[in-house]
Write an enzyme that holds these catalytic residues in place. Structure first.
Site, PDB file in Angstrom:
ATOM      1  N   GLY A  64       0.829  -1.201   0.000  1.00 52.95           N
ATOM      2  CA  GLY A  64       0.000   0.000   0.000  1.00 52.95           C
ATOM      3  C   GLY A  64       0.861   1.247   0.000  1.00 52.95           C
ATOM      4  CB  CYS A  91       5.153  -4.098   0.429  1.00 54.59           C
ATOM      5  SG  CYS A  91       5.987  -2.533   0.099  1.00 54.59           S
ATOM      6  CE1 TYR A  92       0.776   1.102   5.637  1.00 52.27           C
ATOM      7  CE2 TYR A  92      -0.638  -0.812   5.899  1.00 52.27           C
ATOM      8  CZ  TYR A  92      -0.284   0.472   6.258  1.00 52.27           C
ATOM      9  OH  TYR A  92      -0.991   1.123   7.252  1.00 52.27           O
ATOM     10  CG  HIS A 181       5.516  -5.908  -4.310  1.00 50.32           C
ATOM     11  ND1 HIS A 181       4.242  -5.680  -3.842  1.00 50.32           N
ATOM     12  CD2 HIS A 181       6.261  -4.848  -3.902  1.00 50.32           C
ATOM     13  CE1 HIS A 181       4.206  -4.530  -3.197  1.00 50.32           C
ATOM     14  NE2 HIS A 181       5.429  -4.006  -3.207  1.00 50.32           N
ATOM     15  CD  GLU A 183       2.426  -8.565  -5.363  1.00 43.51           C
ATOM     16  OE1 GLU A 183       2.159  -7.390  -5.067  1.00 43.51           O
ATOM     17  OE2 GLU A 183       3.160  -9.308  -4.669  1.00 43.51           O
ATOM     18  CB  SER A 236     -22.540  -5.295 -25.233  1.00 45.00           C
ATOM     19  OG  SER A 236     -21.667  -6.296 -24.740  1.00 45.00           O
ATOM     20  N   GLY A 237     -23.515  -8.245 -26.393  1.00 49.00           N
ATOM     21  CA  GLY A 237     -23.071  -9.328 -27.258  1.00 49.00           C
ATOM     22  C   GLY A 237     -21.641  -9.742 -26.990  1.00 49.00           C
ATOM     23  N   GLY A 238     -20.943  -9.009 -26.117  1.00 54.47           N
ATOM     24  CA  GLY A 238     -19.607  -9.400 -25.709  1.00 54.47           C
ATOM     25  C   GLY A 238     -19.665 -10.532 -24.702  1.00 54.47           C
ATOM     26  CG  ASP A 240     -16.914  -9.070 -20.031  1.00 51.99           C
ATOM     27  OD1 ASP A 240     -16.313 -10.162 -20.036  1.00 51.99           O
ATOM     28  OD2 ASP A 240     -16.336  -7.982 -20.202  1.00 51.99           O
ATOM     29  CB  SER A 241     -23.172  -8.164 -21.533  1.00 49.44           C
ATOM     30  OG  SER A 241     -22.988  -8.370 -22.922  1.00 49.44           O
ATOM     31  CE  LYS A 382     -12.905  -9.687 -21.078  1.00 45.86           C
ATOM     32  NZ  LYS A 382     -14.217  -9.259 -21.627  1.00 45.86           N
TER      33      LYS A 382
END
Length: 526
Positions: A64, A91-92, A181, A183, A236-238, A240-241, A382
């Site tokens: 952070g 870290c933090y 870090h 990650e 939307s057709g993507g 995600d939606s 995603k």
């Protein structure tokens, strides 16, 4: 959706990550999920409640921007270090743990570390964090404060030249802390260190996958919406939606009302594909709203990217409200919001992460929204949504398609958005997709598209002078859209794309190539 509902865990066990404001806290979550272990992020203020609800096998405290000795620095109830659950501070998180247990932290002064740093792992380092590792490793440091006094019971696991306490542990209490870090990909064997903590020290079983949570998501939607509630969803057709729509439809059936808004900012044949798949194949209640003139009217004269995004978000919501007003029980707005959308648009889960840009379905929503949100994908990346879509039986042509931004071509048309500028951009974008997909190159790419610049340059066509606009070819690879690398297409493909755009698209006489990565750039231009 209320703050509590948005943060409610869908499974139990796994790893709870406390976000102290790290910009890339979600990378920790990704690395853990890649091991097959469920992870969940929360903020310090809700950490204890989330710990009780999730019952995690391990806790990770993120980095952070604050200093732990500042008056308003984020903190946790110290009893979270006393529950017998393995804790890793990064870290933090390391500095907070150290100070909370009686150690000391001070400004590093000239000994602060940023970037790649070599650490030396102590011979026979106890506790298993560096199991299978010895000698030196290159790690990614980013700290202006340092631990200068260890708490009672802690031992040194690794050190760097300016930092004598690069990694410490109290194995008896299962408390571990590192100044670097693990990650980020810049840390050598960082993934192995996290695996040692999550799989070996905490004993988390690697038995989680996105496909396992379909029924949990469906049940959560049913609980939220109730037996009579209705949901209106912008489709939307993507991917995600679409995945969100199929999940919600599975949960409540005909009480889901999908609205496809033709906002005039779509790619070629976008509308036809949505109507065919969801109305004809999935038999959903699909409504088409022609709103192109309305969107372009609101965007008239607007050039600033954030203003464009917020206008598009507002008009989207207005359209949904107007449609939902005719539904007696419709009090919910469904969205395909993803985790990266939340991270980039607002402080993650209420944390102190810096906002990068607003997404039309997150930061662009008005404060007086009177529809409760249903966002079943809000905690997923995603690639996890794609896996969920495959589990739901969605066709690969949809699941594996490249992401398309909610604001559509408006964020790829720099400056003012007009139909006169959208038409050539739409055609150029179609050419880019056709040529890349015809060669099968799209399978290794995250996104590939054209961008329209409000810049004109001189050209020569048929022995005549032209003075027309330029477009940019943007091609990137990525795992999760949080970072991305630009990709260089085969020369013959670049030549064909350039030739077709210049020859076939009226108003464009120059094609440029974007060779910038994220960060420091973003994938989209606005």
């Amino acid at each position: 959706m209320s703050e509590q509902q948005a943060d409610e865990p869908t499974v139990q066990g796994g790893v709870l990550i406390v976000d102290f404001g790290a910009q890339y806290c979600q990378l920790i979550a990704r690395r853990i999920r890649e091991m097959g272990v469920y992870s969940r992020i929360t903020v310090p203020e809700r950490a204890k409640r989330m710990c009780e609800a999730l019952r995690p096998r391990a806790i990770i405290l993120s980095g952070g921007p604050n200093s732990v000795y500042e008056e308003d620095a984020p903190t946790l109830p110290t009893e979270m270090l006393e529950m017998g659950i393995p804790v890793l501070g990064i870290c933090y998180g390391m500095q907070w743990m150290t100070r909370a247990l009686g150690g000391g932290v001070q400004g590093a002064g000239d000994e602060r570390e940023y970037g790649r740093t070599e650490i030396m792992i102590e011979a026979g380092a106890p506790g298993g964090l560096f199991e299978g590792l010895d000698g030196s490793r290159t790690v990614w440091m980013s700290h202006g404060d340092s631990v200068d006094r260890l708490p009672t019971g802690f031992e040194v696991l690794a050190r760097s030249e300016p930092c004598p306490f690069a990694a410490i542990a109290d194995p008896e209490r299962k408390l571990y802390a590192i100044q670097f870090h693990p990650e980020v990909t810049h840390t050598q064997d960082g993934e192995r260190m996290l695996q040692n903590f999550v799989l070996n020290i905490a004993g988390c079983p690697p038995d989680w996958s996105p496909g396992d949570i379909v029924e949990q998501k469906v049940e959560a939607i049913r609980q939220l919406v109730g037996e009579t509630g209705e949901v209106v969803l912008g489709l939307s057709g993507g991917v995600d939606s679409s995945v969100a729509a199929v999940l919600i439809h599975r949960a409540i059936g005909k009480r889901l009302h999908c609205v496809f808004v033709d906002n005039g900012l779509l790619r070629e044949r976008e509308r036809d594909g949505v109507e065919s798949l969801f109305r004809d194949d999935y038999h959903m209640d699909l409504h088409i709203v022609d709103a192109g003139e309305r969107f372009l009217g609101e965007l008239s004269g607007v050039e600033e990217p954030e203003a464009k995004r917020k206008i598009i978000g507002r008009v989207f919501v207005d359209v949904f409200r107007e449609f939902a007003s005719g539904l007696e029980h419709c009090g919910f707005l469904g969205q395909g919001t993803l985790y990266p959308d939340v991270i980039e648009s607002v402080a993650a889960h209420g944390g102190s992460t810096q906002t990068i840009k607003s997404h039309h379905n997150v930061g662009g929503l008005p404060e007086d929204l009177d529809l409760e949100l249903v966002e079943p994908l809000r905690d997923l990346f995603k690639d996890e949504v794609r896996a969920l879509g495959r589990e739901l039986g969605l066709p690969s042509s949809l699941v594996d398609r490249q992401p398309f931004p909610g604001p559509g071509l408006a964020v790829r048309c720099l400056g003012e958005v007009t139909e006169e500028r959208l038409a050539p951009l739409r055609r150029a974008d179609a050419i880019v997709r056709q040529e890349i997909e015809a060669r099968g190159l799209h399978e290794a790419l995250w996104q590939y598209f054209a961008v329209s610049l409000p810049v004109r340059s001189v050209g020569v066509m048929g022995d005549a002078r032209t003075y027309e606009n330029a477009c940019v070819l943007r091609v990137v690879s990525s795992d999760d859209a949080m970072t991305a690398d630009w990709e260089y297409l085969p020369v013959d493909v670049l030549q064909r794309i350039s030739n077709r755009i210049i020859n076939e698209v009226k108003g464009l006489n120059r094609v440029c190539l974007d060779i910038s990565s994220k960060p420091p750039s973003t994938i989209e231009w606005e």
